[in-house]
Design a protein around this motif. Structure first.
Motif, PDB file in Angstrom:
ATOM      1  N   ARG A 236      -5.902  -2.966   9.763  1.00  0.00           N
ATOM      2  CA  ARG A 236      -5.793  -2.390   8.633  1.00  0.00           C
ATOM      3  C   ARG A 236      -6.716  -2.198   7.985  1.00  0.00           C
ATOM      4  NH1 ARG A 236      -1.530   1.923   7.817  1.00  0.00           N
ATOM      5  NH2 ARG A 236      -0.419   1.828   9.052  1.00  0.00           N
TER       6      ARG A 236
ATOM      7  N   TRP B 217      -7.680   7.503  10.663  1.00  0.00           N
ATOM      8  CA  TRP B 217      -7.743   7.161   9.527  1.00  0.00           C
ATOM      9  C   TRP B 217      -6.416   6.955   8.583  1.00  0.00           C
ATOM     10  CZ3 TRP B 217     -12.654   7.075   7.040  1.00  0.00           C
ATOM     11  CH2 TRP B 217     -13.981   7.813   7.883  1.00  0.00           C
ATOM     12  N   SER B 218      -5.276   7.212   9.213  1.00  0.00           N
ATOM     13  CA  SER B 218      -4.286   6.157   9.490  1.00  0.00           C
ATOM     14  C   SER B 218      -4.064   4.929   8.473  1.00  0.00           C
ATOM     15  CB  SER B 218      -3.077   6.655   9.788  1.00  0.00           C
ATOM     16  OG  SER B 218      -3.248   5.882  11.025  1.00  0.00           O
ATOM     17  N   ARG B 219      -5.123   4.482   9.735  1.00  0.00           N
ATOM     18  CA  ARG B 219      -5.006   2.945   9.320  1.00  0.00           C
ATOM     19  C   ARG B 219      -5.847   1.762   8.765  1.00  0.00           C
ATOM     20  NH1 ARG B 219      -6.249  -0.033  14.529  1.00  0.00           N
ATOM     21  NH2 ARG B 219      -6.692   1.977  15.810  1.00  0.00           N
TER      22      ARG B 219
ATOM     23  N   HIS C 236      -7.626   2.587   4.378  1.00  0.00           N
ATOM     24  CA  HIS C 236      -6.883   2.718   3.292  1.00  0.00           C
ATOM     25  C   HIS C 236      -8.752   2.358   1.772  1.00  0.00           C
ATOM     26  CE1 HIS C 236      -3.419   2.052   4.317  1.00  0.00           C
ATOM     27  NE2 HIS C 236      -4.112   1.302   5.594  1.00  0.00           N
TER      28      HIS C 236
ATOM     29  N   LEU D  37      -8.857  -1.907   4.618  1.00  0.00           N
ATOM     30  CA  LEU D  37      -8.903  -1.709   2.727  1.00  0.00           C
ATOM     31  C   LEU D  37     -10.579  -2.094   2.766  1.00  0.00           C
ATOM     32  CD1 LEU D  37      -5.962  -4.802   2.176  1.00  0.00           C
ATOM     33  CD2 LEU D  37      -6.359  -1.934   3.020  1.00  0.00           C
TER      34      LEU D  37
ATOM     35  N   LEU E  69      -9.474   2.316  -1.604  1.00  0.00           N
ATOM     36  CA  LEU E  69      -8.337   1.903  -2.957  1.00  0.00           C
ATOM     37  C   LEU E  69      -9.103   2.187  -3.837  1.00  0.00           C
ATOM     38  CD1 LEU E  69      -7.486  -1.590  -1.483  1.00  0.00           C
ATOM     39  CD2 LEU E  69      -6.169   0.476  -0.409  1.00  0.00           C
TER      40      LEU E  69
ATOM     41  N   LEU F  33       0.876  -1.110   0.061  1.00  0.00           N
ATOM     42  CA  LEU F  33       0.070   0.081   0.148  1.00  0.00           C
ATOM     43  C   LEU F  33       0.940   0.893  -0.370  1.00  0.00           C
ATOM     44  CD1 LEU F  33      -2.577  -1.041   2.645  1.00  0.00           C
ATOM     45  CD2 LEU F  33      -2.483  -1.014   0.297  1.00  0.00           C
TER      46      LEU F  33
ATOM     47  N   ARG G  53       0.725   3.778   1.677  1.00  0.00           N
ATOM     48  CA  ARG G  53       1.050   5.031   2.748  1.00  0.00           C
ATOM     49  C   ARG G  53       2.190   4.163   3.705  1.00  0.00           C
ATOM     50  NH1 ARG G  53      -4.216   5.500   5.197  1.00  0.00           N
ATOM     51  NH2 ARG G  53      -4.967   5.475   3.893  1.00  0.00           N
TER      52      ARG G  53
END
Length: 311
Positions: free
Chosen positions: A139, A174-176, A178, A141, A180, A94, A96
């Motif tokens: 995390r 939000w850092s975790r 994603h 996704l 897509l 990913l 980030r």
């Protein structure tokens, strides 16, 4: 005029039993029953035109009036389980992250063609703060576009995603998370294969291929406890089912799967075995569809069944 016709009967609309009127946040209007009846014009006309009709699942067939059933057979389009398999060595990079994700990571996945209410995106977002709080290494996704395939559109100018981000945003790390977007089929498969918990939410509606594909890839599924999902998943045997309207219970169940994978390790293999047995394209669905076609034509015009790969 003498050519037999097989018709695809996907869905029959009504104001009860399906997505319409299911969510109290989206009430029906006095015009709804008439609009839905108009949408049924095509199947109502075609049931007398076709020789045989096809519905992919029993739940979809049973949405049609009983008078249709004499012509309808039930068989899914079919899932390529020979191509969709678990991959314990899968990795996913990913943008980030400075390293690739592996099966050792706590990965929660959510997939929908578009992030919309009919497919439970709003419920998923409401469960997200609880999941991330309980699992600080998780995390998330999220695969899907920001349009609407089914049901009404969000009134928010940024769509349903922006609406839900505004509702729960201050409680989400939000850092975790994603987003897509829409992926290639190859990358989509990697997302599912790397998932420790795959969340499939839907109102009572046409079953998504993505659920059966995730099961074929051995994912541990947490799904909404509605009739079309119950046709594919048996709670505690091939997946886990939760109340669509209870994001707290949903969040707790997902967090437990992420934190205790060994306790749920039996679900993925059982899910794959069920899809292979019931929904496999080459060994189950294709032979049935060809048999239905051959029953309508003279013997000399019948289709030969292709050889099934041995791998």
């Amino acid at each position: 005029p003498d050519v037999p016709i097989i018709g695809f009967f996907e869905y029959y609309y009504s104001d009860t039993g399906g997505p319409v009127g299911f969510d109290p946040e989206d009430p029906v209007t006095e015009n709804t029953p008439f609009l839905l009846h108009a949408r049924n014009a095509v199947p109502l006309a075609n049931i007398e035109t076709v020789d045989v009709g096809l519905s992919p699942t029993y739940w979809q067939r049973d949405r049609f009036p009983q008078s249709f059933h004499r012509k309808l057979y039930v068989c899914h389009d079919g899932i390529r389980t020979d191509q969709l398999r678990p991959d314990p060595a899968v990795t996913l990079k990913l943008g980030r992250m400075d390293r690739a994700l592996t099966k050792d990571d706590e990965v929660l996945t959510f997939v929908s063609r578009n992030l919309e209410r009919t497919r439970g995106f709003h419920v998923f977002m409401r469960a997200l703060p609880r999941i991330l709080k309980q699992r600080p290494n998780a995390r998330v996704l999220v695969v899907g576009g920001n349009d609407t395939s089914y049901g009404g559109k969000s009134k928010h100018p940024g769509g349903l995603r922006a609406e839900m981000e505004a509702e729960v945003g201050k409680h989400v790390d939000w850092s975790r998370v994603h987003f897509l977007g829409k992926l290639s089929y190859e990358d989509y498969q990697k997302v599912i294969q790397i998932s420790r918990c795959h969340l499939y939410l839907t109102m009572p509606f046409v079953l998504s291929w993505s659920l059966l594909e995730a099961m074929a890839m051995g994912a541990t599924i947490v799904g909404s406890d509605v009739a079309p999902v119950r046709e594919a998943i048996t709670h505690g045997e091939t997946g886990l089912l939760c109340d669509f309207f209870d994001p707290d219970a949903l969040g707790d169940q997902v967090a437990d799967v992420l934190g205790n994978p060994a306790a749920y390790a039996h679900l993925g293999p059982a899910a794959r075995a069920h899809v292979v047995e019931t929904y496999d394209f080459l060994s189950k669905c294709l032979p049935e569809h060809i048999a239905q076609m051959n029953a309508l034509v003279p013997e000399g015009q019948r289709i030969a069944l292709p050889r099934t790969p041995t791998t």
